[in-house]
Design an enzyme around this catalytic site. Structure first.
Site, PDB file in Angstrom:
ATOM      1  N   ASP A  42      -7.858  -5.379  -0.180  1.00  0.00           N
ATOM      2  CA  ASP A  42      -8.333  -6.238  -1.260  1.00  0.00           C
ATOM      3  C   ASP A  42      -7.991  -7.706  -1.067  1.00  0.00           C
ATOM      4  O   ASP A  42      -8.444  -8.547  -1.842  1.00  0.00           O
ATOM      5  CB  ASP A  42      -7.730  -5.765  -2.597  1.00  0.00           C
ATOM      6  CG  ASP A  42      -8.280  -4.411  -3.008  1.00  0.00           C
ATOM      7  OD1 ASP A  42      -9.484  -4.197  -2.821  1.00  0.00           O
ATOM      8  OD2 ASP A  42      -7.502  -3.577  -3.501  1.00  0.00           O
TER       9      ASP A  42
ATOM     10  N   HIS B 190       0.854  -1.185   0.000  1.00  0.00           N
ATOM     11  CA  HIS B 190       0.000   0.000   0.000  1.00  0.00           C
ATOM     12  C   HIS B 190       0.885   1.228   0.000  1.00  0.00           C
ATOM     13  O   HIS B 190       1.943   1.224   0.619  1.00  0.00           O
ATOM     14  CB  HIS B 190      -0.906   0.009   1.237  1.00  0.00           C
ATOM     15  CG  HIS B 190      -2.080   0.905   1.079  1.00  0.00           C
ATOM     16  ND1 HIS B 190      -2.013   2.246   1.323  1.00  0.00           N
ATOM     17  CD2 HIS B 190      -3.342   0.645   0.671  1.00  0.00           C
ATOM     18  CE1 HIS B 190      -3.191   2.783   1.071  1.00  0.00           C
ATOM     19  NE2 HIS B 190      -4.017   1.836   0.665  1.00  0.00           N
TER      20      HIS B 190
HETATM   21  N1  ACO Z   1       4.123  -7.628  -4.729  1.00  0.00           N
HETATM   22  C1  ACO Z   1       5.455  -7.673  -4.925  1.00  0.00           C
HETATM   23  N2  ACO Z   1       6.266  -6.600  -4.805  1.00  0.00           N
HETATM   24  C2  ACO Z   1       5.693  -5.436  -4.479  1.00  0.00           C
HETATM   25  C3  ACO Z   1       4.303  -5.315  -4.268  1.00  0.00           C
HETATM   26  C4  ACO Z   1       3.524  -6.466  -4.396  1.00  0.00           C
HETATM   27  N3  ACO Z   1       2.203  -6.414  -4.201  1.00  0.00           N
HETATM   28  N4  ACO Z   1       4.015  -4.031  -3.966  1.00  0.00           N
HETATM   29  C5  ACO Z   1       5.177  -3.371  -3.992  1.00  0.00           C
HETATM   30  N5  ACO Z   1       6.205  -4.216  -4.304  1.00  0.00           N
HETATM   31  C6  ACO Z   1       7.629  -3.897  -4.366  1.00  0.00           C
HETATM   32  C7  ACO Z   1       7.969  -3.097  -5.621  1.00  0.00           C
HETATM   33  O1  ACO Z   1       8.302  -3.945  -6.696  1.00  0.00           O
HETATM   34  C8  ACO Z   1       9.148  -2.281  -5.115  1.00  0.00           C
HETATM   35  O2  ACO Z   1      10.269  -3.118  -5.057  1.00  0.00           O
HETATM   36  P1  ACO Z   1      11.774  -2.513  -5.308  1.00  0.00           P
HETATM   37  O3  ACO Z   1      12.004  -1.576  -4.154  1.00  0.00           O
HETATM   38  O4  ACO Z   1      12.661  -3.700  -5.317  1.00  0.00           O
HETATM   39  O5  ACO Z   1      11.704  -1.800  -6.618  1.00  0.00           O
HETATM   40  C9  ACO Z   1       8.772  -1.951  -3.668  1.00  0.00           C
HETATM   41  O6  ACO Z   1       7.912  -3.034  -3.263  1.00  0.00           O
HETATM   42  C10 ACO Z   1       8.050  -0.622  -3.502  1.00  0.00           C
HETATM   43  O7  ACO Z   1       6.895  -0.657  -4.331  1.00  0.00           O
HETATM   44  P2  ACO Z   1       6.280   0.588  -5.064  1.00  0.00           P
HETATM   45  O8  ACO Z   1       5.587   0.083  -6.282  1.00  0.00           O
HETATM   46  O9  ACO Z   1       7.305   1.664  -5.240  1.00  0.00           O
HETATM   47  O10 ACO Z   1       5.245   1.082  -3.995  1.00  0.00           O
HETATM   48  P3  ACO Z   1       3.996   1.991  -4.268  1.00  0.00           P
HETATM   49  O11 ACO Z   1       3.715   2.701  -3.014  1.00  0.00           O
HETATM   50  O12 ACO Z   1       4.200   2.808  -5.499  1.00  0.00           O
HETATM   51  O13 ACO Z   1       2.863   0.922  -4.615  1.00  0.00           O
HETATM   52  C11 ACO Z   1       0.953  -0.374  -4.628  1.00  0.00           C
HETATM   53  C12 ACO Z   1       1.745   0.691  -3.874  1.00  0.00           C
HETATM   54  C13 ACO Z   1       0.626   0.148  -6.030  1.00  0.00           C
HETATM   55  C14 ACO Z   1      -0.356  -0.626  -3.897  1.00  0.00           C
HETATM   56  C15 ACO Z   1       1.772  -1.667  -4.722  1.00  0.00           C
HETATM   57  O14 ACO Z   1       2.075  -2.145  -3.435  1.00  0.00           O
HETATM   58  C16 ACO Z   1       1.086  -2.740  -5.524  1.00  0.00           C
HETATM   59  O15 ACO Z   1       1.167  -2.729  -6.755  1.00  0.00           O
HETATM   60  N6  ACO Z   1       0.346  -3.717  -4.855  1.00  0.00           N
HETATM   61  C17 ACO Z   1      -0.360  -4.743  -5.551  1.00  0.00           C
HETATM   62  C18 ACO Z   1      -1.686  -4.195  -6.098  1.00  0.00           C
HETATM   63  C19 ACO Z   1      -2.693  -3.964  -4.977  1.00  0.00           C
HETATM   64  O16 ACO Z   1      -2.933  -4.827  -4.139  1.00  0.00           O
HETATM   65  N7  ACO Z   1      -3.305  -2.773  -5.014  1.00  0.00           N
HETATM   66  C20 ACO Z   1      -4.332  -2.406  -4.058  1.00  0.00           C
HETATM   67  C21 ACO Z   1      -3.821  -1.358  -3.107  1.00  0.00           C
HETATM   68  S1  ACO Z   1      -5.067  -0.936  -1.941  1.00  0.00           S
HETATM   69  C22 ACO Z   1      -6.129   0.024  -2.835  1.00  0.00           C
HETATM   70  O17 ACO Z   1      -5.766   0.797  -3.686  1.00  0.00           O
HETATM   71  C23 ACO Z   1      -7.502  -0.135  -2.600  1.00  0.00           C
END
Ligand code: ACO
Length: 437
Positions: free
Chosen positions: A369, A312
């Site tokens: 979710d 998140h």
């Molecule tokens: N699975 C695996 N790796 C992940 C995930 C995940 N779900 N989420 C983040 N990471 C990793 C990224 O690859 C990144 O790794 P790195 O540092 O090696 O490059 C690191 O964690 C940071 O991730 P970011 O994408 O920079 O974090 P951001 O805050 O931009 O993303 C997000 C948040 C979009 C929710 C992300 O965690 C994600 O894509 N989750 C999966 C989709 C999801 O469940 N979305 C619902 C969110 S809740 C809502 O909106 C209702």
């Protein structure tokens, strides 16, 4: 609005500039940099608005480090345990819990506005069979502005009553549109709303009853649905709410702004993740891949494959909503005697993620979710409808933010800046010029 006399100093190219510091009611700090460009010639650059506040808001407080979420000051845990969704919607939109009189009036209005115009009903038949319900939902919501054009301008002088009616109309009709879009997708006749049923029971009845088979409304299912909708009702400046505010800042009407929010919510990184979680669990089940191998694939993919329902932008601990939903899921499946193998896979994935260095070091925990889809499956809602359910829940938040923004004298057209990195001025060569028009 609490402010302080604090200032933040910026040393930039030999000069010191001061900017006001804004303190929120929970001591959140912000530096007002509106004058930054005027003073320094520079803009801020913040991809994804990771550290950018776009407004002051009195609707929802969340602390992502401590796992706190409150609507209008009330902890979401209390509201989920003790309130119904429509009361929470009222709270978000109007700022206070409804009095008994207001509750009765609000219920009456929701009933009064629950039908959709018969002409609108025909729209459903023009979408192809495979149309995603989120596309239908956003199209239907923006279409409401053609049926109710009296609120076609986002005018500050619009009477309060007109806004209240538009908000009520949207709250009530979105439920009807959502249920109709499901009925259309399975080729069954639409079931009309009933005045004798409360909001969630009414929705379930429209979804699952048919002329040949009435639907048994179980109180446990109604309770679970209320909890889910309450937990989705607002989440301050998330992607879809920010979209509603941004589109609304051009002074477009409520329906068009909310339709934009629905489109933003659809994305798999945002509300669409609830459908992706079930796709992911089914993929693990059907491929016979072990949870361990799946997680290793995610880790090795360098961000190309995600563990949906994890991570998140603002929560750096367990999402408080996910905690409640997980318990609600276990309780409901046990009452309904549903044995869903996907729940076992979800539990295993969660346990693995919570102990794995990759997820721990990145503060990736289950989000709202992760378990919601398992509840929806147990209720009988197909996965294509999951994000529609999220939209139903999020609607009061969108309305509350649209309304709050509109009432804020500082609400400006939202128009970010950029840093241009393209080519410097070029001159067209003779051979590049079109000679015939
Ligand atoms: N699975 C695996 N790796 C992940 C995930 C995940 N779900 N989420 C983040 N990471 C990793 C990224 O690859 C990144 O790794 P790195 O540092 O090696 O490059 C690191 O964690 C940071 O991730 P970011 O994408 O920079 O974090 P951001 O805050 O931009 O993303 C997000 C948040 C979009 C929710 C992300 O965690 C994600 O894509 N989750 C999966 C989709 C999801 O469940 N979305 C619902 C969110 S809740 C809502 O909106 C209702």
């Amino acid at each position: 609005m609490p402010t302080s006399d604090d200032v933040a100093s910026l040393h930039f190219r030999g000069q010191t500039h001061e900017f006001p510091v804004i303190t929120g009611s929970e001591n959140e700090l912000g530096i007002d940099i509106a004058a930054l460009r005027k003073k320094t010639g520079a803009v801020t650059l913040d991809y994804g608005y990771i550290n950018t506040g776009s407004c002051e808001s009195a609707i929802t407080y969340l602390d992502g480090e401590k796992g706190i979420l409150r609507y209008r000051g009330y902890p979401v845990e209390d509201l989920a345990a003790n309130s119904r969704f429509v009361e929470v919607a009222y709270l978000l939109i109007n700022g206070h819990m409804p009095t008994p009189h207001e509750r009765t009036e609000w219920s009456g209005l929701l009933n009064q506005h629950s039908m959709i115009h018969e002409d609108m009903r025909h729209f459903f038949y023009r979408f192809p069979d495979h149309a995603h319900p989120m596309a239908i939902l956003s199209a239907m919501v923006v279409s409401l502005s053609t049926f109710y054009p009296e609120l076609s301008q986002h005018r500050p002088e619009e009477p309060e009553e007109a806004i209240h009616i538009a908000a009520t109309r949207l709250m009530s009709k979105l439920r009807t549109v959502a249920a109709f879009s499901y009925k259309k997708s399975i080729g069954e006749p639409f079931v009309y709303p009933r005045h004798d049923l409360k909001y969630c029971a009414n929705f379930l009845n429209m979804m699952f009853s048919s002329p040949v088979c009435p639907y048994e409304i179980r109180p446990e299912v109604v309770k679970a649905l209320n909890v889910l909708l309450i937990l989705h009702a607002d989440h301050e400046q998330n992607c879809s709410t920010a979209a509603v505010r941004l589109v609304g800042s051009a002074r477009v009407n409520l329906y068009a702004s909310v339709a934009a929010g629905i489109c933003a919510l659809w994305g798999p990184l945002h509300g669409g993740a609830n459908q992706m979680v079930i796709d992911m669990l089914e993929e693990i089940r059907d491929s016979g891949t072990s949870v361990r191998d799946y997680v290793e694939q995610v880790k090795a993919s360098k961000g190309r494959k995600l563990l949906y329902g994890f991570g998140h932008r603002v929560y750096k601990t367990y999402d408080p909503r996910a905690k409640i939903i997980k318990k609600c899921c276990d309780d409901l499946l046990s009452v309904l005697k549903v044995n869903d193998p996907l729940l076992d896979i979800a539990h295993e994935l969660e346990a693995y993620g919570l102990h794995d260095e990759y997820f721990l070091s990145r503060n990736l925990y289950p989000n709202v979710d992760f378990y919601s889809g398992i509840i929806y499956r147990a209720i009988g809602i197909p996965k294509e409808m999951f994000t529609v359910m999220f939209a139903l829940g999020r609607l009061p938040g969108w309305i509350a933010h649209w309304k709050e923004a509109r009432e804020d004298p500082r609400f400006k057209l939202q128009r970010p800046r950029q840093i241009y990195v393209g080519p410097n001025m070029r001159v067209l060569r003779d051979e590049d010029k079109t000679r015939e028009h």
